[in-house]
Motif scaffolding. Sequence first.
Motif: not given
Lengths: 792, 517
Positions: A177-190
């Motif tokens: 779940l941490l990784f899910v949040g991590w990746e969604v943040m990556g997308l948002c930062s993009y």
Amino acid sequence: MMVDFNSVDFLPWLVPVGPLLAFLIISLATNRAKPEPASSLVYGGFRPPYGDLGVPVATSWSRILSITVGISGVVMSLLVSWRLVFTATATKDFGEVVFGSSVDWLSLGSLPAFQMGVLVDPLNSAMLFMVPLAVLCIFIYSIGYMAHDPRQSRFFALISLFAGAMLTLVVADNLLLLFVGWEVMGLCSYLLIGFWYEKDTAYKAAIKAFTTTRVADVLMLLGIAYLYAETGTLSFREILYNPAVLEALAGKEALLFGGFGLSAAGLIGIFLVIGTIGKSAQFPLHLWLPDAMQGPTPVSAMIHAAAMVSAGIYAILRMYPVFAAGGDPHHGIFTAPLLLMAVVGAFTALFAATMAVAQNDVKAVLAYSTISQLGFMMAALGIGAYIAAAFHLITHAFFKALLFMASGSVIHAMEHGEHHAHEHHAPAHGIGGGADPHDAHSHDAHAEHGHDAHHDAHDSHAFDPQDMRNMGGLDKKIPVTYWTFLAGGLSLAGFPLITAGFWSKDEILADAWLGTTEGFGPHALVFVMLAVAAFMTAFYTMRQIGLTFKGEARTEPAQHAGLGGQYDIISQTMQLPLIILTPFALFAGFVGVPKDFPIFGSIFASEHNPFKYFVIESLHPVLHFEAPAFNWFPVLVSFAVALGGIYLGYRMYWVKPLKAGEEDPMIKILGGDLYTTLQRRYYMDELYVLLFVQPSQWISRQVNEFVDKGIIDSVLHGIARFFTWVGDLTKVLNAWLIDGVGDGIPRWIFQAGGWLRGAQTGKVQQYLLVVLIAAVVIGVIFALTAGAVTAQ
Amino acid sequence: MGEFNVWTSLPAVAPEIGLTILAAVVLLLDAYLPKEKNRARNIAFVSAVSMAVLALTPFIWAPAPNTSELFWGGMVRHDALGQLFDVMILLAGAITVMIAVDDSGVGRRGEFHLIVIIVTLGGCILSSSADLVMIFVALETVSIPLYVLAAFRREDNKSSESGLKYFLFGSFASAILLYGFSFLYGLTGSTQLTAIAAGLNSEIVSGNLVAVLAALLMVIVGFGFKISAVPFHFWTPDVYEGAPTPVTAFVSVASKAGSFAVFMRFLIEAFGLPAVSADATSTLVVIDGQTIQTFWVNLLTVFSILSMTVGNVLALRQKNFKRLLAYSSIAQAGYTLMGLAALQAQSAIGQDIAMASITFYMFMYTFTNLVIFAGIILFVEATGRENIADFAGLQRRSPWLALAMTIGLLSLAGIPPAAGFFGKLFLFQAAVEANLVGLAMIGVLNAIVALYYYLIIIKIMYVDQGIDEDKPLAMPRSYAWVLGITSVVIIILGVIPTPIFDLAQQGAAAVRLAMGS
């Protein structure tokens, strides 16, 4: 899991819900924007340069809706989080006892079902205190900052998703779940870095941030997969609060490089650290972060303070027992991931600080300072200063969010000033050409310092509202910004005793010194490098404040700078968050005062260091360690580097402020070459282009040439040629048949055409025939296999 | 089986009874309702709501947990698996009726809804039948009305042609199936599936291996037609394209789900499962020292690979949306066949997951396919075009429709958070548990190929410029509800798959235990 809104075990689920719902509502409800040709009326003359593009302009009801929904979402998170935090601080033995619940999320066959859940323990309570508060400030600030942007509702939707992802990551009770949040943040930062995607630099920066973090994330995912394969679980409590599991991991030889004495825990740790190096922008994957300035300033505050980069350090704090498994940095036993962190962190802290010294962009200074401060935390973690790193993470988030928003306010004021200046002097400007001294100056600067991609975007403008050389004297124009910026800056510089930054940095240095006295190499390295970096931090912060606010206005826009009227909604929403954050930037440090620190210890920590006492419970009792005893030396060093840096900066930029047309004194001191090298980030961008970008482009070109054009096209051409040949043959046959047999044939062809036209039913028979043939073939195979086996 | 007790036997056929009553009611309504404008629409709403309500009956009169009992003289089974299949077929019927409402060709005629109800009835019986006679009767109850439906637009040549083709192909397959059934009856003297297994295992059959294999082959051909597995798939594209779209939607889900249910039951009950532990008895049929299961799992593995590959490769080149979905449904059948092949697993968990994964896949596929077909119906009704290129710029014309179809397409492609991700994950997991790693790998590769043509459609809807972009598409309220609910269900199944999958797994365990394995 029971749905019970009064239960602290259920409440963590609700923490990320508000912003996530806000994202859904905003993005689903405000999709009716009508494209309108861009005009200065729409933007109020502010950034960005959309040019003549038609832009879907948010209608005013969708602006109001997105602001209301976005803010409500965050307020909901804030209330839930703080309720949890305050309950947690009042709970006895919190740490042994944690809040949280989980559900069976995925049955995995012969393995036990994967549990998905949430958890609040001392470590993330600290985060839950900081993140929603910082995020709320950023949201309020965005109201003013984005007030003239045509895509404001899109901005609020994305930033809500960003906040939701960060909070998901914080409350996660497992690595997945941490990784899910991590990746969604990556997308948002993009999406947010490239928010003004019409700008060439913005979308390039977005792609750079995305690809760089992606490289790191893949390795991190490998680490997660390996951990799961080894332990069969990804739950933090099951792995980290369980010395048996950790021991097993530390005792097992790693899959790769096991021959070099690397344990499974070590390899997993290295993979996870690489993930953090990408996310928290550590050397050598730090290049994306300065470019990320291309996004709107609230996004920079989000990425640099509240969310993205903190997530990297948070992940390491969370998984810390894995990194430390098999080692004990307090007794000089380092594991591979710890060493990696200590070296990378210490190096990055110093390396980024040197670059920050030579930046002229007000946000770029802060960007490098973020990289440098994250290096402090990495290094602290590497030498086992777990509490100090967590402490610095929280204090840094407060003062860096403050500084970013204050610098955004400076930029806004400059743009306002430029707009104002243009209104008054537009004709003169047009005729006079290079009449403005700053124009000539900034072009000279570009010629002298080479072509900096970062300044590219503003070339078309010819005026850079972010360039500190164009500022000066702003302390009188925007006093609220000045005083809050000063508070944040002093905290970043570590001004002794009264700022939060001092206490957290001091604690890192104290830990490092303790190890050094016992003769541990990594501790000594970290101590020296961080002390130097802290000195430079103090210096470049003073330089930044001096250049921006002190002296006389060096350009016309700086003279007219301002945030609009006192009662203007923009100026109010942009200043309120600064005022809210200032006390935290100054005084948050008092929660982590060491117990035996003279005077202050007895005031703020009469029994024990409250922050340490609270957060240390996140670790299993086996891993608890004693705080270093009070020692004068590191405190004096902290005093010396902070005050020394501040004094030097004060002398160079406050006492004799830069005048219009004057050169930065740094250039004379460092010499042109070194200065340019620092400013151009040691040419690492160029190096990476040479090493990675160009080769991959070369490969793509080759693939295009040989595989696509060569192989695939030639096959296609071959097929085409074959059919052309068949066609020709048919033509020849036709001609031959018609010529040879005469009139009977055309009639036959005509009939055949008719037969073909009616052949739709005939086709069914053909279909059925195929089925029958298939059945017979299978039957024969069956009979043969059966017969063959029976015959044996 | 014990003494016959009508009261304890009724729950096993509760939905069927309800559907029969509903059919009578709709017949009456159709005959006597005054001829006004909204007549067919009212009939449709009555049918849809009733079927949706009937979808609750399997839960109200739920089977006793962890059992798979025989009722009505060994004709039907009452267990959680059948229950789940009943629910999905009933919901498929309800949704089909709702999405047909505004279709000018079919929905505006009352008898359409009646026929859909009858097909649903057949599907419900089919999914829990346990006897050759029952299977055949149910199969024909599903098929014959579907032939009628496919040719429902009498004035349209394509529809008539498709109905005729479907009929020809279907009757051919039925004949072969029936021939296979007669072999089995002849060999064992019984029509009840478990009794057949016992009969095949006894001395009488020894030496007749080839005859048993021939029967098995014919049964597989018959069912292969129903689930449109390669090489029995030829009818699919033609019928899908020609039939009225609501009918295509219904054929693609209800008939397929029912057929998969009964196919799975037939293979398990008549040919058995491997023993899962030392003290459990294997129910496998062994004739002349040869395990029959080896034959059909290998055959189905081949069919699975063929269907996936052929379906996906041919789908790549399609221009017509309905034809594309036809090939996609062939590919989806291929994935599902992977679950049947995985029945050879030697562990209890492996066999359970194999059955449960098929059930879950069909469950999510029902909603997924229907949401896409609903979108197509809406679009075609408004524009009269059904080529993929015509969907260009749909996002600007109707953002909600584009969003719903995107969710459906993502689910078909197997991308989280849509339900299709877990559908595929469970099937691949079943294959891996049965040591069919190679098959799972082929499945993964195929999923990548399929990604291309699903994502292309999303790209066309969102990125491409269409000619009619400035003309918004109206969305009738009934469609808005159907699209909204189905999309939400797809997302929910994709985020929390566990409740349905657990129920399916319990049902599977019950079936396995009832077999004695």
